[in-house]
Design an enzyme around this catalytic site. Structure first.
Site, PDB file in Angstrom:
ATOM      1  N   ARG A 176     -14.594 -25.740  -2.912  1.00  0.00           N
ATOM      2  CA  ARG A 176     -15.024 -24.803  -4.335  1.00  0.00           C
ATOM      3  C   ARG A 176     -15.223 -25.812  -5.390  1.00  0.00           C
ATOM      4  NH1 ARG A 176     -12.634 -19.282  -5.844  1.00  0.00           N
ATOM      5  NH2 ARG A 176     -11.039 -20.621  -6.758  1.00  0.00           N
ATOM      6  N   CYS A 231       8.367 -29.566 -40.671  1.00  0.00           N
ATOM      7  CA  CYS A 231       8.659 -29.477 -39.009  1.00  0.00           C
ATOM      8  C   CYS A 231      10.367 -29.674 -39.101  1.00  0.00           C
ATOM      9  CB  CYS A 231       8.264 -31.095 -38.566  1.00  0.00           C
ATOM     10  SG  CYS A 231       9.154 -31.475 -37.141  1.00  0.00           S
ATOM     11  N   CYS A 243      11.778 -33.204 -37.966  1.00  0.00           N
ATOM     12  CA  CYS A 243      11.606 -34.588 -38.837  1.00  0.00           C
ATOM     13  C   CYS A 243      13.037 -34.904 -39.560  1.00  0.00           C
ATOM     14  CB  CYS A 243      10.465 -34.198 -39.723  1.00  0.00           C
ATOM     15  SG  CYS A 243       8.812 -34.731 -39.219  1.00  0.00           S
ATOM     16  N   ASN A 284      20.686 -26.730 -29.471  1.00  0.00           N
ATOM     17  CA  ASN A 284      19.646 -25.542 -29.880  1.00  0.00           C
ATOM     18  C   ASN A 284      19.953 -24.680 -30.646  1.00  0.00           C
ATOM     19  OD1 ASN A 284      17.415 -24.035 -29.559  1.00  0.00           O
ATOM     20  ND2 ASN A 284      16.597 -24.913 -27.906  1.00  0.00           N
ATOM     21  N   HIS A 295       6.887 -38.046 -36.521  1.00  0.00           N
ATOM     22  CA  HIS A 295       6.477 -36.774 -36.177  1.00  0.00           C
ATOM     23  C   HIS A 295       4.932 -36.788 -35.351  1.00  0.00           C
ATOM     24  CE1 HIS A 295       5.509 -32.540 -36.808  1.00  0.00           C
ATOM     25  NE2 HIS A 295       4.535 -33.138 -36.759  1.00  0.00           N
ATOM     26  N   ASN A 341       8.195 -30.019 -22.783  1.00  0.00           N
ATOM     27  CA  ASN A 341       7.067 -29.226 -22.887  1.00  0.00           C
ATOM     28  C   ASN A 341       6.100 -29.734 -23.918  1.00  0.00           C
ATOM     29  OD1 ASN A 341       7.618 -27.293 -21.097  1.00  0.00           O
ATOM     30  ND2 ASN A 341       8.582 -26.002 -22.441  1.00  0.00           N
ATOM     31  N   SER A 390       4.465 -25.374 -30.238  1.00  0.00           N
ATOM     32  CA  SER A 390       3.700 -25.621 -31.271  1.00  0.00           C
ATOM     33  C   SER A 390       4.123 -26.852 -32.061  1.00  0.00           C
ATOM     34  CB  SER A 390       3.723 -24.407 -32.173  1.00  0.00           C
ATOM     35  OG  SER A 390       5.003 -24.039 -32.389  1.00  0.00           O
ATOM     36  N   HIS A 444       6.354 -32.703 -32.739  1.00  0.00           N
ATOM     37  CA  HIS A 444       7.142 -33.645 -32.830  1.00  0.00           C
ATOM     38  C   HIS A 444       7.725 -34.197 -31.476  1.00  0.00           C
ATOM     39  CE1 HIS A 444       9.944 -35.783 -35.749  1.00  0.00           C
ATOM     40  NE2 HIS A 444      10.660 -36.092 -34.614  1.00  0.00           N
ATOM     41  N   HIS A 479       9.864 -34.647 -28.524  1.00  0.00           N
ATOM     42  CA  HIS A 479      11.137 -34.350 -28.373  1.00  0.00           C
ATOM     43  C   HIS A 479      11.218 -33.664 -26.964  1.00  0.00           C
ATOM     44  CE1 HIS A 479       9.451 -30.268 -29.408  1.00  0.00           C
ATOM     45  NE2 HIS A 479      10.360 -29.922 -28.481  1.00  0.00           N
ATOM     46  N   GLN A 504      14.054 -31.057 -24.301  1.00  0.00           N
ATOM     47  CA  GLN A 504      15.155 -30.036 -24.230  1.00  0.00           C
ATOM     48  C   GLN A 504      15.945 -30.482 -23.004  1.00  0.00           C
ATOM     49  OE1 GLN A 504      14.197 -26.182 -25.569  1.00  0.00           O
ATOM     50  NE2 GLN A 504      12.167 -26.333 -25.390  1.00  0.00           N
ATOM     51  N   HIS A 530      14.472 -34.055 -11.775  1.00  0.00           N
ATOM     52  CA  HIS A 530      15.385 -33.284 -10.887  1.00  0.00           C
ATOM     53  C   HIS A 530      16.124 -34.383 -10.386  1.00  0.00           C
ATOM     54  CE1 HIS A 530      12.467 -29.836 -10.017  1.00  0.00           C
ATOM     55  NE2 HIS A 530      13.389 -29.451 -10.765  1.00  0.00           N
ATOM     56  N   HIS A 566       8.754 -34.774 -12.136  1.00  0.00           N
ATOM     57  CA  HIS A 566       7.519 -33.915 -12.062  1.00  0.00           C
ATOM     58  C   HIS A 566       6.672 -33.803 -13.410  1.00  0.00           C
ATOM     59  CE1 HIS A 566       8.762 -32.320  -8.046  1.00  0.00           C
ATOM     60  NE2 HIS A 566      10.038 -32.025  -8.598  1.00  0.00           N
ATOM     61  N   LYS A 599      -5.906 -24.086 -15.879  1.00  0.00           N
ATOM     62  CA  LYS A 599      -5.608 -23.517 -14.600  1.00  0.00           C
ATOM     63  C   LYS A 599      -4.769 -22.134 -14.756  1.00  0.00           C
ATOM     64  CE  LYS A 599      -4.029 -23.805  -9.992  1.00  0.00           C
ATOM     65  NZ  LYS A 599      -5.372 -22.735  -9.273  1.00  0.00           N
ATOM     66  N   PHE A 600      -5.186 -21.063 -14.167  1.00  0.00           N
ATOM     67  CA  PHE A 600      -4.129 -20.055 -14.419  1.00  0.00           C
ATOM     68  C   PHE A 600      -3.509 -19.773 -12.977  1.00  0.00           C
ATOM     69  CE2 PHE A 600      -6.812 -19.482 -18.325  1.00  0.00           C
ATOM     70  CZ  PHE A 600      -5.909 -19.406 -19.021  1.00  0.00           C
ATOM     71  N   GLU A 615      -2.385 -16.114  -6.428  1.00  0.00           N
ATOM     72  CA  GLU A 615      -1.305 -17.103  -6.551  1.00  0.00           C
ATOM     73  C   GLU A 615      -0.020 -16.486  -6.900  1.00  0.00           C
ATOM     74  OE1 GLU A 615      -3.763 -18.952  -8.998  1.00  0.00           O
ATOM     75  OE2 GLU A 615      -3.765 -20.842  -7.912  1.00  0.00           O
TER      76      GLU A 615
HETATM   77 ZN   LIG Z   1      11.664 -31.888  -7.831  1.00  0.00          ZN
HETATM   78 ZN   LIG Z   2       8.488 -33.524 -37.169  1.00  0.00          ZN
END
Ligand SMILES: [Zn+2]
Ligand SMILES: [Zn+2]
Ligand SMILES: [Zn+2]
Length: 338
Positions: free
Chosen positions: A26, A50, A53, A75, A113, A153, A161, A164, A166, A168, A281, A298, A311-312, A317
């Site tokens: 493909r 932010c 900051c 958090n 930042h 992320n 969004s 900065h 960071h 989690q 992991h 990962h 990619k969706f 899927e």
């Molecule tokens: Zn893994």
């Molecule tokens: Zn910041």
């Protein structure tokens, strides 16, 4: 004659026991992989809006200290709370629910930042690795916590969004789905073969080299044979370690180094700050020894063929199995050549 480079096939994920469909033919569809221009505005070093900051007020009302390196806090809108009482609900074995206590934290990598992992001074990124180890040990020592998940992320495409730098840290009473699958595979491998699944896998990839993206003394970066996302990679420690707390002093530097090399390659691929979810992991903190566990990370990036084409995971899927076009070998070669 069957051609693994051209013909449709499925590949087995040794870590999860699941299959991924690979359709390399493909990629002969018209290619529009031009490099998009990067973001026009260079973000500032400090952003008064932010919530991460130094010195700024957070939504929960707390004010960040004037931190110089890393900074950790609970958090303000945590998905899990430590004081959740233990409860279980079972209606005829069909409707089952359990209360889930946990701790969610945010770890800022730097007061600056606009920095990224790729652009951080190595000594500062080393402080981030040290903070990950501290958090894993501290949160994991809580008897109510059986698993500590460290993840980043990056980018609006991944739902973040805030630029900065960071990550989690979510931790909970039970071991989550993806971790349980990998644990079962690693335990079964050890039981059957008397060896570590990822030690054997790392050795195989290290000798074959076709899916290697980068390496240093302590870590391999590779596109897994069973990768689902187009440019998915995995970092695997060369030495058998069940958790990040087992890293030696030099291996901590090695981890910082391989993270920089891989994220820099991602940024060069389409000439933009590459979005991804990255996470480690490692062995659960349930008090067991877990010799089957091998520390790894990962990278799951959503981009497919340019900065704007993602990619969706939809259609086939969602209903059947993940599918990819570009082979893991081609993806590895493109990342390696950058
Ligand atoms: Zn893994
Ligand atoms: Zn910041
Ligand atoms: Zn191992």
């Amino acid at each position: 004659m069957f051609d693994w480079k051209q013909d449709p096939h499925r590949r087995w994920n040794a870590l999860t026991g699941e299959w991924v469909l690979v359709s390399p033919h493909r990629t002969q569809r018209p290619w529009q992989g031009q490099v998009e221009p990067g973001p026009a505005a260079v973000p500032p070093e400090y952003d008064p809006q932010c919530y991460l900051c130094p010195g700024n007020l957070r939504a929960g009302g707390a004010r960040n200290p004037d931190y110089a390196h890393t900074f950790v806090f609970d958090n303000d809108f945590a998905a899990l709370r430590p004081a959740t009482p233990v409860e279980r609900f079972d209606r005829g074995g069909l409707l089952i629910a359990e209360s889930e206590p946990g701790i969610c934290r945010v770890l800022c990598f730097s007061p600056r930042h606009n920095l990224t992992i790729a652009a951080m001074p190595p000594a500062d990124l080393r402080k981030v690795v040290d903070a990950w180890v501290e958090q894993y040990l501290e949160i994991g020592s809580n008897p109510a916590i059986d698993y500590v998940q460290i993840f980043e992320n990056r980018g609006a495409m991944m739902g973040t969004s805030n630029l900065h730098p960071h990550c989690q840290i979510w931790s909970n009473r039970t071991v989550p789905n993806e971790v349980l699958k990998e644990q079962a595979s690693q335990a079964a491998w050890r039981e059957r073969r008397g060896a570590c699944l990822l030690c054997e896998y790392a050795e195989l990839e290290s000798s074959q080299r076709g899916r290697l993206v980068d390496e240093n003394e302590d870590f391999l970066a590779l596109v897994p044979f069973w990768a689902v996302w187009p440019f998915e990679t995995m970092l695997v420690s060369r030495r058998h370690l069940s958790g990040i707390d087992g890293l030696s002093d030099t291996e901590r530097n090695g981890l910082a180094n391989i993270l920089q090399r891989v994220t820099a390659r991602y940024d060069r691929l389409f000439g933009v700050p590459f979005p991804y979810t990255m996470g480690f992991h490692q062995r659960p903190t349930d008090g067991a020894e877990h010799p089957e566990w091998h520390l790894h990370a990962h990278f799951y990036p959503p981009l497919l063929r340019s900065a704007t084409v993602r990619k969706f995971m939809v259609g086939y899927e969602m209903l059947c199995a993940p599918q990819r076009d570009i082979t893991p070998e081609d993806a590895a070669a493109r990342l390696r050549e950058l």
